[in-house]
Design a protein around this motif. Structure first.
Motif, PDB file in Angstrom:
ATOM      1  N   TYR A  46       0.830  -1.199   0.000  1.00  0.00           N
ATOM      2  CA  TYR A  46       0.000   0.000   0.000  1.00  0.00           C
ATOM      3  C   TYR A  46       0.873   1.260   0.000  1.00  0.00           C
ATOM      4  CZ  TYR A  46      -3.950  -3.014   1.172  1.00  0.00           C
ATOM      5  OH  TYR A  46      -4.912  -3.991   1.151  1.00  0.00           O
ATOM      6  N   ASN A  47       0.362   2.314  -0.644  1.00  0.00           N
ATOM      7  CA  ASN A  47       1.087   3.580  -0.598  1.00  0.00           C
ATOM      8  C   ASN A  47       0.778   4.290   0.721  1.00  0.00           C
ATOM      9  OD1 ASN A  47      -1.433   4.851  -0.869  1.00  0.00           O
ATOM     10  ND2 ASN A  47      -1.190   5.188  -3.081  1.00  0.00           N
ATOM     11  N   THR A  48       1.277   5.494   0.876  1.00  0.00           N
ATOM     12  CA  THR A  48       1.128   6.196   2.160  1.00  0.00           C
ATOM     13  C   THR A  48      -0.335   6.502   2.484  1.00  0.00           C
ATOM     14  OG1 THR A  48       1.536   8.286   1.011  1.00  0.00           O
ATOM     15  CG2 THR A  48       3.429   7.227   2.074  1.00  0.00           C
ATOM     16  N   ASP A  49      -1.185   6.573   1.468  1.00  0.00           N
ATOM     17  CA  ASP A  49      -2.612   6.804   1.684  1.00  0.00           C
ATOM     18  C   ASP A  49      -3.395   5.492   1.757  1.00  0.00           C
ATOM     19  OD1 ASP A  49      -2.408   9.617   1.683  1.00  0.00           O
ATOM     20  OD2 ASP A  49      -2.336   9.630  -0.507  1.00  0.00           O
ATOM     21  N   LYS A  50      -2.668   4.389   1.815  1.00  0.00           N
ATOM     22  CA  LYS A  50      -3.250   3.043   1.926  1.00  0.00           C
ATOM     23  C   LYS A  50      -4.130   2.665   0.734  1.00  0.00           C
ATOM     24  CE  LYS A  50      -2.870   2.593   6.923  1.00  0.00           C
ATOM     25  NZ  LYS A  50      -3.520   2.200   8.194  1.00  0.00           N
ATOM     26  N   TRP A  51      -3.630   3.037  -0.470  1.00  0.00           N
ATOM     27  CA  TRP A  51      -4.236   2.571  -1.704  1.00  0.00           C
ATOM     28  C   TRP A  51      -3.289   1.577  -2.365  1.00  0.00           C
ATOM     29  CZ3 TRP A  51      -9.151   3.414  -2.342  1.00  0.00           C
ATOM     30  CH2 TRP A  51      -9.748   4.596  -1.859  1.00  0.00           C
ATOM     31  N   LEU A  52      -3.856   0.667  -3.110  1.00  0.00           N
ATOM     32  CA  LEU A  52      -3.071  -0.357  -3.790  1.00  0.00           C
ATOM     33  C   LEU A  52      -3.383  -0.270  -5.279  1.00  0.00           C
ATOM     34  CD1 LEU A  52      -1.163  -2.751  -3.055  1.00  0.00           C
ATOM     35  CD2 LEU A  52      -3.191  -4.206  -3.067  1.00  0.00           C
ATOM     36  N   GLY A  53      -2.423   0.234  -6.061  1.00  0.00           N
ATOM     37  CA  GLY A  53      -2.694   0.519  -7.467  1.00  0.00           C
ATOM     38  C   GLY A  53      -2.509  -0.644  -8.412  1.00  0.00           C
ATOM     39  N   PHE A  54      -1.794  -1.673  -7.965  1.00  0.00           N
ATOM     40  CA  PHE A  54      -1.428  -2.785  -8.844  1.00  0.00           C
ATOM     41  C   PHE A  54      -0.714  -2.263 -10.097  1.00  0.00           C
ATOM     42  CE2 PHE A  54      -4.634  -4.812  -6.239  1.00  0.00           C
ATOM     43  CZ  PHE A  54      -4.155  -6.114  -6.086  1.00  0.00           C
ATOM     44  N   ASN A  55       0.130  -1.258  -9.896  1.00  0.00           N
ATOM     45  CA  ASN A  55       0.921  -0.700 -10.986  1.00  0.00           C
ATOM     46  C   ASN A  55       2.206  -0.108 -10.407  1.00  0.00           C
ATOM     47  OD1 ASN A  55       0.084   1.826  -9.846  1.00  0.00           O
ATOM     48  ND2 ASN A  55      -1.770   1.763 -11.113  1.00  0.00           N
ATOM     49  N   ASN A  56       3.120   0.314 -11.276  1.00  0.00           N
ATOM     50  CA  ASN A  56       4.412   0.821 -10.818  1.00  0.00           C
ATOM     51  C   ASN A  56       4.284   2.102 -10.011  1.00  0.00           C
ATOM     52  OD1 ASN A  56       6.039  -1.229 -11.930  1.00  0.00           O
ATOM     53  ND2 ASN A  56       5.943  -0.276 -13.961  1.00  0.00           N
ATOM     54  N   SER A  57       3.295   2.925 -10.328  1.00  0.00           N
ATOM     55  CA  SER A  57       3.111   4.183  -9.605  1.00  0.00           C
ATOM     56  C   SER A  57       2.370   3.974  -8.285  1.00  0.00           C
ATOM     57  CB  SER A  57       2.338   5.177 -10.475  1.00  0.00           C
ATOM     58  OG  SER A  57       1.034   4.673 -10.763  1.00  0.00           O
ATOM     59  N   ASN A  58       1.748   2.817  -8.132  1.00  0.00           N
ATOM     60  CA  ASN A  58       0.929   2.495  -6.955  1.00  0.00           C
ATOM     61  C   ASN A  58      -0.139   3.566  -6.725  1.00  0.00           C
ATOM     62  OD1 ASN A  58       0.111   0.750  -5.000  1.00  0.00           O
ATOM     63  ND2 ASN A  58       1.764   1.190  -3.559  1.00  0.00           N
ATOM     64  N   ASP A  59      -0.766   3.953  -7.819  1.00  0.00           N
ATOM     65  CA  ASP A  59      -1.785   4.998  -7.800  1.00  0.00           C
ATOM     66  C   ASP A  59      -3.061   4.417  -8.418  1.00  0.00           C
ATOM     67  OD1 ASP A  59      -3.417   7.235  -8.213  1.00  0.00           O
ATOM     68  OD2 ASP A  59      -1.728   8.534  -8.719  1.00  0.00           O
ATOM     69  N   ILE A  60      -4.179   4.471  -7.689  1.00  0.00           N
ATOM     70  CA  ILE A  60      -5.402   3.859  -8.209  1.00  0.00           C
ATOM     71  C   ILE A  60      -5.981   4.632  -9.389  1.00  0.00           C
ATOM     72  CG2 ILE A  60      -6.026   2.791  -6.018  1.00  0.00           C
ATOM     73  CD1 ILE A  60      -8.244   4.981  -5.806  1.00  0.00           C
ATOM     74  N   PHE A  61      -5.492   5.856  -9.631  1.00  0.00           N
ATOM     75  CA  PHE A  61      -5.971   6.606 -10.793  1.00  0.00           C
ATOM     76  C   PHE A  61      -5.270   6.168 -12.076  1.00  0.00           C
ATOM     77  CE2 PHE A  61      -7.393   9.390  -7.384  1.00  0.00           C
ATOM     78  CZ  PHE A  61      -8.684   9.691  -7.798  1.00  0.00           C
ATOM     79  N   ASP A  62      -4.146   5.453 -11.933  1.00  0.00           N
ATOM     80  CA  ASP A  62      -3.450   4.901 -13.094  1.00  0.00           C
ATOM     81  C   ASP A  62      -3.942   3.489 -13.356  1.00  0.00           C
ATOM     82  OD1 ASP A  62      -1.988   7.221 -13.298  1.00  0.00           O
ATOM     83  OD2 ASP A  62      -0.279   6.431 -12.143  1.00  0.00           O
TER      84      ASP A  62
END
Length: 382
Positions: free
Chosen positions: A333-349
């Motif tokens: 998880y990133n610092t905001d506790k989202w898991l992007g399943f991508n290199n940026s770990n961003d759920i918007f990507d």
């Protein structure tokens, strides 16, 4: 048997009419391998063959002989699904079944040595098959079915977690890894039962000692399947909430914004179902998979930790004909506790496309396949 397991037949169509070998009242079906393995394509072809037999007609003397030949399964879930098909034939359709199998196992299919299908050899033991299918515990194999009766036991998930932890440590797994894995498996099983009221099957085996010639080390395998059959798929609950008019907090609003951005790029390889499957693993979203492990390790963190310690792994979740692959580097998880399943770990990507897959067979429900190969010299740190 598991309630709902007949959905495996009902939700998959006959896609190819084949001539089957008939000897008297016995029908021989040779299970086809693809690229040397029995895999998802083999499963859909076997379902098609069996449905053809059932629709063709049957009588009290009918016997189905499944010839697996020198069998090598691609992973644990594949042979568990073959066991489920045998269970459907024996318990739903009351058909005599014989399984001819020349076992060929490896570190991730070691549990096949203890498969309930062995009870269906030339000397069929149907009572033994049913008992073994529903549950079995020995030194290297743990199998249990959670049904409505078992779920009435006080703190049944705690009892399962303790059983699994004791089994794993008894099989030589590090205590910290055993504790973490038992917590996650029990949570997955509890989620499956409590959100669908469908029976849940847990099957774990430990392959105790293999030699890795490439790395010149001894290693062991931990192989896990957790599954349930249901018309409710992995991301259905979250989809209903996000599709509603009232988004209850900021995290739901974030998911709604992410959906609107992702939907622009939906295609046959990545669509709405894939999006909601990924959202099932987000922190702070109800009906997510490890929802009750608030503040704990969490499913994806555990898998990532085990992947990091593994020389090989094969981990995924399948629901419908969609799959999400769990790979190291994409599970923190990133610092905001989202898991992007991508290199940026961003759920918007968009998620990494290598983590999204399709199954030839349609699985009505949710199934996890977790295979780890770990060096014996490694020490697990939870």
């Amino acid at each position: 048997m598991l309630n709902g397991e007949e959905l495996l037949f009902l939700k998959n169509e006959i896609y190819e009419e084949r001539k089957l070998f008939v000897n008297g009242s016995a029908i021989h079906i040779r299970v086809k391998k693809y690229n040397g393995f029995i895999n998802g394509k083999s499963i859909i072809r076997l379902i098609s063959d069996l449905k053809s037999v059932l629709e063709w007609g049957r009588n009290d003397n009918l016997k189905i002989i499944l010839d697996f030949d020198k069998v090598c399964f691609s992973d644990k879930l594949v042979y568990i699904l073959c066991e489920c098909m045998c269970s459907i034939l024996v318990e739903v359709y009351n058909i005599n079944v014989q399984v001819n199998m020349d076992l060929k196992t490896n570190i991730i299919t070691y549990g096949l040595k203890d498969s309930c299908m062995k009870c269906l050899g030339k000397e069929q033991d149907y009572k033994g098959f049913v008992q073994c299918f529903n549950g079995k515990i020995n030194d290297t194999h743990y199998r249990k079915t959670i049904d409505s009766q078992y779920a009435m036991i006080d703190n049944y998930l705690g009892k399962i977690m303790e059983e699994i932890a004791n089994f794993l440590t008894g099989a030589g797994v590090d205590e910290n890894a055993a504790d973490d894995l038992s917590e996650v498996v029990s949570e997955l099983a509890g989620n499956a039962y409590e959100h669908t009221s469908a029976d849940c099957l847990i099957d774990i085996d430990v392959a105790p000692s293999f030699y890795d010639n490439r790395n010149n080390v001894k290693c062991y395998g931990i192989n896990v399947v957790v599954l349930n059959f249901s018309n409710k798929l992995l991301g259905d609950g979250i989809k209903r909430k996000i599709s509603g008019e009232n988004l209850i907090n900021d995290r739901y609003k974030m998911l709604d914004k992410a959906y609107k951005k992702h939907s622009i790029y939906f295609d046959e390889n990545y669509n709405e179902d894939d999006f909601y499957n990924i959202m099932a693993f987000q922190h702070g979203i109800s009906e997510r998979i490890d929802n009750s492990i608030m503040g704990g390790t969490g499913l994806t963190c555990l898998i990532n930790s085990l992947c990091e310690k593994s020389t090989a792994d094969n981990c995924y979740v399948m629901s419908g004909n969609k799959a999400v692959l769990f790979k190291k580097g994409y599970l923190e998880y990133n610092t905001d506790k989202w898991l992007g399943f991508n290199n940026s770990n961003d759920i918007f990507d968009l998620p990494d496309r290598t983590l999204i897959d399709r199954s030839a067979a349609y699985f009505c429900g949710v199934a996890y396949n977790l295979n780890f190969v770990i060096n014996k010299k490694e020490e697990y740190c939870g």
